[in-house]
Design a protein around this motif. Structure first.
Motif, PDB file in Angstrom:
ATOM      1  N   ALA A  30      -0.105  -3.745   1.590  1.00 39.88           N
ATOM      2  CA  ALA A  30       0.124  -3.341   2.826  1.00 39.88           C
ATOM      3  C   ALA A  30      -1.009  -3.493   3.744  1.00 39.88           C
ATOM      4  O   ALA A  30      -0.480  -4.068   5.123  1.00 39.88           O
ATOM      5  CB  ALA A  30       0.037  -1.587   2.645  1.00 39.88           C
ATOM      6  N   THR A  31      -2.099  -3.822   3.316  1.00 35.27           N
ATOM      7  CA  THR A  31      -3.291  -4.423   4.251  1.00 35.27           C
ATOM      8  C   THR A  31      -2.844  -5.739   4.809  1.00 35.27           C
ATOM      9  O   THR A  31      -2.995  -6.337   5.713  1.00 35.27           O
ATOM     10  CB  THR A  31      -4.756  -4.614   3.416  1.00 35.27           C
ATOM     11  N   LEU A  32      -2.239  -6.674   3.606  1.00 38.41           N
ATOM     12  CA  LEU A  32      -2.102  -7.956   4.008  1.00 38.41           C
ATOM     13  C   LEU A  32      -1.173  -7.905   5.304  1.00 38.41           C
ATOM     14  O   LEU A  32      -0.920  -8.770   6.274  1.00 38.41           O
ATOM     15  CB  LEU A  32      -1.537  -8.718   2.722  1.00 38.41           C
ATOM     16  N   ALA A  33       0.185  -7.262   4.970  1.00 39.21           N
ATOM     17  CA  ALA A  33       1.195  -7.134   6.001  1.00 39.21           C
ATOM     18  C   ALA A  33       0.818  -6.608   7.140  1.00 39.21           C
ATOM     19  O   ALA A  33       1.489  -7.241   8.329  1.00 39.21           O
ATOM     20  CB  ALA A  33       2.260  -6.211   5.222  1.00 39.21           C
ATOM     21  N   SER A  34      -0.070  -5.735   7.240  1.00 39.61           N
ATOM     22  CA  SER A  34      -0.530  -5.172   8.698  1.00 39.61           C
ATOM     23  C   SER A  34      -1.625  -6.302   9.250  1.00 39.61           C
ATOM     24  O   SER A  34      -1.940  -5.758  10.462  1.00 39.61           O
ATOM     25  CB  SER A  34      -1.064  -3.805   8.591  1.00 39.61           C
ATOM     26  N   THR A  35      -1.986  -7.002   8.667  1.00 39.59           N
ATOM     27  CA  THR A  35      -2.982  -8.069   9.270  1.00 39.59           C
ATOM     28  C   THR A  35      -2.437  -9.463   9.273  1.00 39.59           C
ATOM     29  O   THR A  35      -3.345 -10.532   9.658  1.00 39.59           O
ATOM     30  CB  THR A  35      -4.292  -8.188   8.304  1.00 39.59           C
TER      31      THR A  35
END
Length: 324
Positions: free
Chosen positions: A65-70
């Motif tokens: 989720a963090t990768l996708a949002s950044t």
């Protein structure tokens, strides 16, 4: 049944201290392998597939989720489901980040030959650099800890914390390498406060059409006051033909009354504020708020591309839209 007497605060402080020490121990390990993992993910044409079992699976979900949002397209695939059909979610254009503290989790080890057959780059994050998963990976990130914060050294605690931190480190390193901006972040978070500030434009929140107060420069002040009252913005635009000549606000009214002018005989054009503050329809709502704050006004006239009045953006409208 109660256990031995414990100090809740001492237990909590010990846990925080142990996990902080585990995190600090990561820094000297971040080197060539970490950079190699970043290069793999940066040049992935598809998506970064993050996978893990149990507690590592929960951490993997958060990392994805963090990768996708950044700025790094990513999603989580459950390794148990992958061997029962979900391998179809992984393509040759993807890369995989596999999390396992032991590095020997059966469900993950089972995927290795399948990933090799697809030619998918594999990055492992384990606590054992000599494990099966670590040795099979194109890049291995060491998330190992000396001991878990759990006094039994059993429950994943420090090890899941280090994995989370390394996941954040990957995401931020990739974010910076991509030149990912606050505006890019807002597009991934359109419902949040940052998204509203960076995406919402004045055309989305302005009053337009018949809701815009308008009078001509020769309108008597008394009539202009009726227009101000009817439209409820505490101001009115003043037009010379079809073009904006100025505005008349509550402040202008106070000054006019102090001067004891005749409200029936005085034309609004004689007492209006000329050179009104304006913005265009594409101005960010947050920028309009800043202009209002800097100039201590509660409304701005919005002009279209031809310089004609498109609407009025009011402070209350911005506040209601969550721009603060």
């Amino acid at each position: 049944m109660s256990g031995p007497h414990v100090s809740f605060t001492e237990s909590a402080r010990r846990t925080v201290r142990m996990e902080a020490e585990a995190v600090m121990a990561l820094e000297p390990r971040i080197g060539e392998a970490f950079s190699r993992a970043c290069e793999i993910f940066l040049h992935t044409q598809g998506r970064v597939i993050v996978t893990g079992m149990g507690k590592s699976g929960h951490v993997a979900t958060k990392i994805a989720a963090t990768l996708a949002s950044t700025g790094t397209p990513s999603f989580f695939v459950h390794p148990g489901e992958a061997s029962h059909g979900d391998m179809g979610m992984i393509t040759a254009q993807d890369s995989v980040l596999a999390l396992s503290n032991s590095g020997t989790t059966a469900e993950l080890v089972m995927l290795i030959p399948l990933l090799k057959r697809l030619g998918v780059p594999l990055v492992s994050m384990t606590g054992n650099p000599e494990s099966t998963l670590a040795r099979a990976a194109d890049a291995h990130i060491d998330s190992g800890v000396a001991t878990e914060a759990c006094p039994l050294d059993l429950a994943p605690t420090s090890s899941t914390t280090t994995s989370l931190v390394l996941g954040d480190a990957l995401a931020i390193a990739l974010l910076e390498a991509r030149g990912f901006t606050a505006e890019d972040f807002a597009f991934s978070h359109p419902g949040g406060a940052l998204g509203r500030k960076l995406l919402l434009k004045v055309e989305d929140v302005m009053r337009s059409g018949s809701a815009v107060p308008r009078v001509s420069i020769d309108t008597p002040l008394a009539s202009a006051l009726l227009e101000i009252s009817n439209k409820g913005l505490g101001m009115t635009t003043v037009l010379d033909g079809d073009r904006l000549a100025g505005v008349f606000t509550d402040g202008d009214l106070r000054r006019a009354l102090d001067a004891r002018i005749d409200i029936n005989a005085t034309a609004i054009g004689n007492i209006m504020t000329r050179h009104a503050l304006t913005v265009d329809t594409g101005t960010l709502a947050a920028e309009a708020m800043r202009i209002m704050d800097d100039n201590r006004v509660s409304a701005l006239v919005v002009l279209d591309d031809s310089g004609e009045i498109a609407g009025v953006v009011h402070l209350l409208g911005l506040l209601h839209a969550g721009i603060a």
